[in-house]
Design an enzyme around this catalytic site. Structure first.
Site, PDB file in Angstrom:
ATOM      1  N   LYS A  55       3.625 -44.976 -26.442  1.00  0.00           N
ATOM      2  CA  LYS A  55       2.517 -44.574 -27.308  1.00  0.00           C
ATOM      3  C   LYS A  55       2.164 -43.106 -27.106  1.00  0.00           C
ATOM      4  CE  LYS A  55       0.345 -49.121 -27.776  1.00  0.00           C
ATOM      5  NZ  LYS A  55      -0.873 -49.924 -27.562  1.00  0.00           N
ATOM      6  N   CYS A  78      -2.273 -45.918 -23.425  1.00  0.00           N
ATOM      7  CA  CYS A  78      -2.560 -47.096 -22.593  1.00  0.00           C
ATOM      8  C   CYS A  78      -2.079 -48.357 -23.300  1.00  0.00           C
ATOM      9  CB  CYS A  78      -4.059 -47.253 -22.336  1.00  0.00           C
ATOM     10  SG  CYS A  78      -4.823 -45.948 -21.378  1.00  0.00           S
ATOM     11  N   ASP A  79      -1.727 -49.345 -22.508  1.00  0.00           N
ATOM     12  CA  ASP A  79      -1.462 -50.660 -23.071  1.00  0.00           C
ATOM     13  C   ASP A  79      -1.679 -51.704 -21.981  1.00  0.00           C
ATOM     14  OD1 ASP A  79      -0.187 -51.673 -25.815  1.00  0.00           O
ATOM     15  OD2 ASP A  79       0.359 -53.056 -24.202  1.00  0.00           O
ATOM     16  N   SER A  80      -2.220 -52.852 -22.383  1.00  0.00           N
ATOM     17  CA  SER A  80      -2.547 -53.905 -21.425  1.00  0.00           C
ATOM     18  C   SER A  80      -1.818 -55.199 -21.750  1.00  0.00           C
ATOM     19  CB  SER A  80      -4.061 -54.182 -21.433  1.00  0.00           C
ATOM     20  OG  SER A  80      -4.804 -53.035 -21.094  1.00  0.00           O
ATOM     21  N   GLY A 115      -0.910 -50.227 -18.375  1.00  0.00           N
ATOM     22  CA  GLY A 115      -0.135 -49.011 -18.188  1.00  0.00           C
ATOM     23  C   GLY A 115      -0.912 -47.818 -18.713  1.00  0.00           C
TER      24      GLY A 115
END
Length: 205
Positions: A55, A78-80, A115
């Protein structure tokens, strides 16, 4: 070159934007457009980090081609995902999946892995890492799960739950950074910014 920096959040998440604003930051939002379903990794933590990096990189590439008036952008991706028994669980596809997910999670513990990736477009420097927070799920009954799913909230959040919404009463506790469960670890972000030579206090508005 100007010393001014524009913080750019490469995420459509209102929760992440809210966390940054509460911390004195006012980022611009540019949604990456990354196809999350197209990326895979060996572990949930690895997947969260890969998505965050993808991203941030996508937005960096877009701004390199079309700067759009942003001053020396600092990009945060960010990614969860929820790590439940080593399986990465993102946003449920539909109400049926959200219901099944909650029935499987209740009374158990998972790890929310987010992340984070920071790219300094001025220098090309980047830093990335994953934050992890343990989550103990309560035991909502089937009627409570049905009511929660009917609210629509779990369809829009990783793991089908969030710490700052309607599912909060169904979470017995966490161990680690609460902001990470909402979508972004501010302490980790400070460290990643420091890695690329930026103090988070210099970005306060």
């Amino acid at each position: 070159m100007s010393d001014r920096r524009t913080l750019v959040l490469a995420s459509a998440s209102p929760a992440r934007l809210g966390l940054l604003r509460q911390a004195g930051l006012d980022p611009q939002v540019i949604v990456s457009g990354v196809d999350e379903d197209a990326l895979t990794a060996a572990t949930p933590g690895g997947l969260a980090l890969l998505l965050a990096e993808a991203k941030a990189a996508a937005v960096a590439d877009r701004l390199a081609a079309e700067p759009g008036g942003y001053e020396n952008p600092l990009i945060v991706g960010c990614d969860s995902v929820l790590d439940l028994d080593g399986v990465a669980l993102g946003k449920p596809a539909d109400a049926a999946e959200a219901t099944a997910r909650w029935r499987a999670m209740r009374g158990r513990e998972g790890v929310l892995r987010t992340g984070h990736c920071v790219i300094d477009t001025a220098s090309g420097a980047r830093s990335a890492a994953t934050a992890s927070t343990s989550v103990r799920f309560g035991t909502p009954d089937d009627a409570e799960i049905a009511a929660y799913v009917a609210s629509g909230e779990p369809l829009h959040v990783a793991g089908a739950f969030t710490l700052d919404g309607r599912s909060a009463p169904f979470l017995d506790g966490i161990e680690g950074d609460h902001g990470n469960v909402i979508g972004l670890s501010l302490p980790l972000l400070r460290r990643l910014l420091a890695d690329v030579g930026v103090r988070i206090t210099d970005l306060w508005v």
